[in-house]
Motif scaffolding. Structure first.
Motif, short mmCIF file in Angstrom:
data_model
loop_
_atom_site.label_atom_id
_atom_site.label_comp_id
_atom_site.label_asym_id
_atom_site.label_seq_id
_atom_site.Cartn_x
_atom_site.Cartn_y
_atom_site.Cartn_z
N ASN A 156 69.47 50.90 116.67
CA ASN A 156 69.37 51.85 117.87
C ASN A 156 69.13 53.26 117.44
N ARG A 161 65.91 53.39 112.77
CA ARG A 161 64.58 52.55 113.42
C ARG A 161 63.26 52.76 112.72
N GLU A 179 66.72 40.91 118.17
CA GLU A 179 66.51 42.24 119.14
C GLU A 179 67.27 41.54 120.24
N HIS A 183 66.29 45.80 124.72
CA HIS A 183 65.38 46.77 124.11
C HIS A 183 64.21 45.95 123.56
#
Length: 299
Positions: A156, A161, A179, A183
């Protein structure tokens, strides 16, 4: 079903004072293994990531054991409780909410503590979302060597990322990650913008469950797929094919022969081909031909 009637389950001992890491279904209850049921029936206690979640599984198969909640927030402390039980000669199992414990789930620290205390840890294999997704992805997703990198859950934090996205974009290996439904849209759009347009992406939703969905698309088709997707609910496993070497990256014939000639005095043609294929990223067929050419030049 009478578990005791399957004599082959006794081919391996169930030593006392040991912890059994038991894989459980990732969705479909039918994916529980006979060995998992055998072990869960045989142990003295079961540590669970979530006792409420595991209760449904255990009740389904008529397993009644004392259970201990052991999750990411109390894993080290809970491990000491398990160790005390092992010290008295009991057998204990650990199950996560789904799949194989310790693979993007709690369990690794429990294993560390139990091993540090001098007790055995035995794996009871079973369902895995990673291998499940790979098996249905086809040769388009995995190269001939079958190499891939598992990246766990998509992070996150922006810095983590971005680093992961760069890794996926630059890697020649297939990348696999998990995932959440909250998201997945944002993550897939990030991939769509970062990847080469024709890079293959394999999206798996709700594997083994009633509304299971598997789709293979190119990066430039992701936005359109999201617009028309029936649902984005459920857990996702995403595979991204490895980057293909561009023509200017591929080693020339002269360079390949230099490699093969250097190896020729020590290795046979098949061994040379294996080294060239792995080290230089060329196909095994091409590498073998180079090895044969080098042998001919040396004669």
């Amino acid at each position: 079903m009478e578990i005791g009637s399957f004599d082959f389950l006794n081919q391996q001992d169930l030593p006392a004072g040991a912890l059994y890491m038991v894989a459980t279904p990732i969705g479909n209850m039918g994916d529980i293994t006979l060995r998992a049921l055998h072990v869960l029936n045989a142990v003295d206690g079961i540590a669970c990531e979530d006792t409420r979640h595991s209760a449904a599984l255990l009740q389904q198969f008529g397993i009644h054991k004392k259970c201990l909640a052991l999750h990411e927030h109390n894993e080290v402390g809970g491990a000491q409780t398990v160790i005390q039980s092992l010290a008295s000669g009991e057998r204990w199992a650990y199950i996560s909410d789904a799949g194989t414990p310790g693979v993007s789930d709690p369990g690794a620290r429990l294993v560390n503590e139990v091993q540090r205390a001098g007790y055995r840890v035995l794996p009871i294999p079973g369902a895995s979302a990673v291998s499940c997704a790979i098996s249905a992805s086809g040769s388009v997703m995995l190269n001939a060597d079958g190499r891939f990198q598992f990246l766990g859950f998509w992070p996150n934090k922006t810095k983590e990322r971005d680093a992961l996205l760069h890794d996926i974009c630059s890697s020649k290996k297939t990348s696999i990650f998990f995932e959440s439904p909250h998201h997945i849209r944002e993550t897939l759009l990030l991939l769509s913008n970062a990847l080469e347009p024709k890079r293959q992406v394999f999206i798996c939703r709700e594997l083994t469950k009633k509304f299971e969905q598997l789709v293979s698309i190119k990066a430039n088709e992701i936005a359109s797929w999201l617009e028309n997707a029936e649902s984005l609910k459920g857990e996702f496993v995403v595979l991204v094919a490895g980057r293909q070497a561009s023509s200017d990256e591929a080693p020339g014939q002269e360079s390949l022969l230099l490699w093969a000639n250097a190896l020729s005095p020590y290795l046979g043609s098949k061994e040379i081909a294996a080294v060239l294929s792995q080290a230089l990223g060329i196909t095994k067929k091409e590498a073998y031909q180079v090895a044969l050419d080098a042998k001919e030049q040396g004669n």
